[in-house]
Design an enzyme around this catalytic site. Sequence first.
Site, PDB file in Angstrom:
ATOM      1  NE  ARG A 176      11.604  -7.224 -35.565  1.00 52.90           N
ATOM      2  CZ  ARG A 176      11.533  -5.891 -35.578  1.00 52.90           C
ATOM      3  NH1 ARG A 176      11.852  -5.219 -36.681  1.00 52.90           N
ATOM      4  NH2 ARG A 176      11.134  -5.233 -34.503  1.00 52.90           N
ATOM      5  CB  CYS A 232       6.367  -2.039 -38.706  1.00 54.34           C
ATOM      6  SG  CYS A 232       6.637  -0.285 -38.329  1.00 54.34           S
TER       7      CYS A 232
END
Length: 276
Positions: A176, A232
Amino acid sequence: MAGPNSDPIVSATTAAQLPPGAVVLHVEAGDRQSAEAAFAAGHVEGAVLLVRDEVVTRPMRPGDGRHPLPSAEDLADALGRLGVGWDAPVVAYDRQHGDNAAHVVHLLRLLGQDARLLDGGLAAFTDPVATGPGTTPTAVAREPRPWPADMLPDIDAVAAHAAAGGVLIDARAAERFRGETEPLDPIAGHIPGAVNAFYGDNLTPDGTFRDPEELRARFAALGAGPDAVVYCGSGVTACHDLLAIERAGLGRARLYVGSWSQWCRDASRPRATGPA
């Protein structure tokens, strides 16, 4: 109080090893119906169910990340109804390895609560787990405390921090971070200048936290410390890294609540892909 040098992780495999008088919070994400079903299937005896999205987040509004913070008043009201007074030590756990409970623990510690994460989650508890709905908590009075703005930089402060070469840590999985996949947000990638420290690598193969010395070596190499900013996807699993940084004895770093879910929705913000 949960000072910056106290270990935010507590190793307890039986009820007798929990801090005396602790309020034990079983943290579940998702809707109330599924959270209650999971809690009923197994929980620490005496634990109270905390549904994450009802307590430590509020609904997303335009310009937010996916898990914005509630008002200080709403948080105090919700925690008071769960029996969490300011004078009670808190131990939180989940059915994973702290993915959601770390979020609760970090936010409570920011506000000065004596809060710690149960190492290894429910799976590490060796006492027989309780089933069923549990007991209704006794509500307590809890005065609101303001969120510490200096520990929760907004998107502009994060942009300035990154532009100045400040330490910016992305807690998401490497694929990611590199922008190879993005299952939750509309655009893949990371904030330019960030380094990657996947939160799952804070754990040993048995799902418990690595020793402080191992964590110190990991995060010191990235420059982690009180001035670092951690993010995040939505400000949740970043808290796993934040607790690991505390456990490492490197101080309390800062949380970018909006995280990538806010940053990537703002067309004016630069984006990067590939390795750091």
